[in-house]
Design a protein around this motif. Structure first.
Motif, PDB file in Angstrom:
ATOM      1  N   THR A 147      -3.669  -4.661  -2.930  1.00  0.00           N
ATOM      2  CA  THR A 147      -2.561  -4.446  -2.009  1.00  0.00           C
ATOM      3  C   THR A 147      -2.549  -5.543  -0.946  1.00  0.00           C
ATOM      4  O   THR A 147      -3.399  -6.431  -0.924  1.00  0.00           O
ATOM      5  CB  THR A 147      -2.696  -3.084  -1.292  1.00  0.00           C
ATOM      6  N   ASP A 148      -1.600  -5.419  -0.038  1.00  0.00           N
ATOM      7  CA  ASP A 148      -1.507  -6.369   1.071  1.00  0.00           C
ATOM      8  C   ASP A 148      -2.339  -5.915   2.268  1.00  0.00           C
ATOM      9  O   ASP A 148      -2.232  -6.482   3.358  1.00  0.00           O
ATOM     10  CB  ASP A 148      -0.046  -6.533   1.493  1.00  0.00           C
TER      11      ASP A 148
ATOM     12  N   PHE B 255       0.819  -1.207   0.000  1.00  0.00           N
ATOM     13  CA  PHE B 255       0.000   0.000   0.000  1.00  0.00           C
ATOM     14  C   PHE B 255       0.853   1.257   0.000  1.00  0.00           C
ATOM     15  O   PHE B 255       0.578   2.206  -0.754  1.00  0.00           O
ATOM     16  CB  PHE B 255      -0.917  -0.013   1.229  1.00  0.00           C
ATOM     17  N   ASP B 256       1.896   1.286   0.831  1.00  0.00           N
ATOM     18  CA  ASP B 256       2.685   2.515   0.926  1.00  0.00           C
ATOM     19  C   ASP B 256       3.395   2.832  -0.385  1.00  0.00           C
ATOM     20  O   ASP B 256       3.437   3.988  -0.818  1.00  0.00           O
ATOM     21  CB  ASP B 256       3.678   2.443   2.098  1.00  0.00           C
TER      22      ASP B 256
ATOM     23  N   VAL C 257       1.666   7.011  -6.671  1.00  0.00           N
ATOM     24  CA  VAL C 257       0.575   7.753  -7.305  1.00  0.00           C
ATOM     25  C   VAL C 257       0.665   9.239  -6.956  1.00  0.00           C
ATOM     26  O   VAL C 257       0.463  10.100  -7.818  1.00  0.00           O
ATOM     27  CB  VAL C 257      -0.782   7.151  -6.890  1.00  0.00           C
ATOM     28  N   LEU C 258       0.975   9.558  -5.715  1.00  0.00           N
ATOM     29  CA  LEU C 258       1.116  10.964  -5.338  1.00  0.00           C
ATOM     30  C   LEU C 258       2.316  11.603  -6.046  1.00  0.00           C
ATOM     31  O   LEU C 258       2.240  12.756  -6.507  1.00  0.00           O
ATOM     32  CB  LEU C 258       1.266  11.091  -3.824  1.00  0.00           C
ATOM     33  N   GLU C 259       3.414  10.884  -6.134  1.00  0.00           N
ATOM     34  CA  GLU C 259       4.588  11.426  -6.836  1.00  0.00           C
ATOM     35  C   GLU C 259       4.305  11.578  -8.333  1.00  0.00           C
ATOM     36  O   GLU C 259       4.787  12.526  -8.960  1.00  0.00           O
ATOM     37  CB  GLU C 259       5.797  10.526  -6.603  1.00  0.00           C
ATOM     38  N   ALA C 260       3.509  10.674  -8.888  1.00  0.00           N
ATOM     39  CA  ALA C 260       3.128  10.798 -10.295  1.00  0.00           C
ATOM     40  C   ALA C 260       2.337  12.076 -10.518  1.00  0.00           C
ATOM     41  O   ALA C 260       2.510  12.760 -11.534  1.00  0.00           O
ATOM     42  CB  ALA C 260       2.321   9.579 -10.741  1.00  0.00           C
ATOM     43  N   TRP C 261       1.473  12.425  -9.568  1.00  0.00           N
ATOM     44  CA  TRP C 261       0.710  13.670  -9.712  1.00  0.00           C
ATOM     45  C   TRP C 261       1.656  14.882  -9.695  1.00  0.00           C
ATOM     46  O   TRP C 261       1.491  15.803 -10.497  1.00  0.00           O
ATOM     47  CB  TRP C 261      -0.321  13.820  -8.599  1.00  0.00           C
TER      48      TRP C 261
ATOM     49  N   VAL D 197       0.375   7.543   6.937  1.00  0.00           N
ATOM     50  CA  VAL D 197      -0.938   7.065   6.483  1.00  0.00           C
ATOM     51  C   VAL D 197      -0.961   5.543   6.468  1.00  0.00           C
ATOM     52  O   VAL D 197      -1.946   4.912   6.892  1.00  0.00           O
ATOM     53  CB  VAL D 197      -1.260   7.630   5.090  1.00  0.00           C
ATOM     54  N   ASP D 198       0.118   4.931   6.014  1.00  0.00           N
ATOM     55  CA  ASP D 198       0.201   3.468   5.964  1.00  0.00           C
ATOM     56  C   ASP D 198       0.034   2.870   7.354  1.00  0.00           C
ATOM     57  O   ASP D 198      -0.739   1.913   7.543  1.00  0.00           O
ATOM     58  CB  ASP D 198       1.545   3.070   5.362  1.00  0.00           C
ATOM     59  N   ARG D 199       0.717   3.434   8.338  1.00  0.00           N
ATOM     60  CA  ARG D 199       0.600   2.907   9.700  1.00  0.00           C
ATOM     61  C   ARG D 199      -0.802   3.103  10.251  1.00  0.00           C
ATOM     62  O   ARG D 199      -1.360   2.212  10.910  1.00  0.00           O
ATOM     63  CB  ARG D 199       1.634   3.574  10.616  1.00  0.00           C
ATOM     64  N   MET D 200      -1.386   4.265   9.996  1.00  0.00           N
ATOM     65  CA  MET D 200      -2.732   4.533  10.501  1.00  0.00           C
ATOM     66  C   MET D 200      -3.747   3.562   9.909  1.00  0.00           C
ATOM     67  O   MET D 200      -4.620   3.046  10.614  1.00  0.00           O
ATOM     68  CB  MET D 200      -3.132   5.976  10.165  1.00  0.00           C
TER      69      MET D 200
END
Length: 228
Positions: free
Chosen positions: A147-148, A86-87, A93-97, A196-199
């Motif tokens: 994702t996992d 997921f991370d 995706v955010l870096e692609a934006w 975000v991944d941890r949350m």
């Protein structure tokens, strides 16, 4: 305005020329100072023809948003095919934006001034922006799928829209980021994604699940009380 499915190749080319001309003038002269007449002149078409394809400057920006969303999906495709965590998917995706948006940074503030008005059709929350918003949310649904992650059903259902809201926060930061090549925005993404991944992963713990349910209940209440 012609139905996209019914446009001829010539009509599509004319539309693209008008849009590209508008973007050049917006960058050079500013959004507010650019008129539809000037856009028509730059594109080499009549004013009536410009209005035939785009009813207003706002419609031009909506087309720009839609095109950027298509570019974003294409730029993110590789990471979504390659990564399963997921991370890594979210960060990619955010870096692609950020990569896709980079050429528009110089005049992004002009658009944001209009988009920040909740009554503006350029607002990302407006009815006019619904197609771009839906496409972006669908992209984040792809981030979650495959994702996992093991998530409560209610969070899995709402997570794509929450991730789109996260992107809106990144966009706001990026608009005001005057660091070279917007390095601070890239640093924000690199630091934010692990949090975000941890949350999200903690959401399965019984001690956290109640808090997640309360948060999603709040989101649902805000959505139902918003503009219809």
């Amino acid at each position: 305005m012609p139905d996209p499915a019914a446009r001829s190749a010539k009509a599509e080319q004319t539309r693209s020329t008008i849009l590209e001309s508008a973007m050049r003038l917006f960058r050079r002269d500013g959004y507010d100072r650019t008129t539809m007449r000037a856009i028509a002149g730059e594109a080499g078409v009549s004013v009536g023809n410009a209005y035939y394809y785009f009813a207003s400057k706002e419609h031009l920006i909506q087309a720009f948003y839609d095109g950027m969303q298509d570019e974003h999906a294409d730029a993110a495709a590789g990471v979504l095919e390659r990564e399963t965590s997921f991370d890594a998917r979210l960060r990619g995706v955010l870096e692609a934006w950020l990569e896709v948006a980079a050429p528009s940074h110089e005049f992004a503030g002009q658009f944001f001034k209009n988009a920040a008005d909740p009554r503006s059709p350029l607002s990302p929350f407006s009815a006019e922006s619904a197609p771009a918003r839906a496409a972006s949310t669908a992209l984040y649904a792809r981030v979650v799928e495959g994702t996992d992650l093991k998530l409560p059903a209610n969070l899995r259902r709402e997570l794509p829209e929450l991730l789109w809201l996260l992107q809106m926060g990144v966009v706001l930061f990026w608009v005001y980021d005057d660091s070279p090549d917007q390095r601070r925005s890239r640093e924000l993404v690199s630091r934010l994604v692990p949090i975000v991944d941890r949350m999200v992963r903690l959401s399965r713990l019984p001690v956290v699940r109640g808090l997640v349910d309360d948060m999603l209940g709040l989101v649902a209440a805000l959505r139902s009380s918003g503009p219809q």
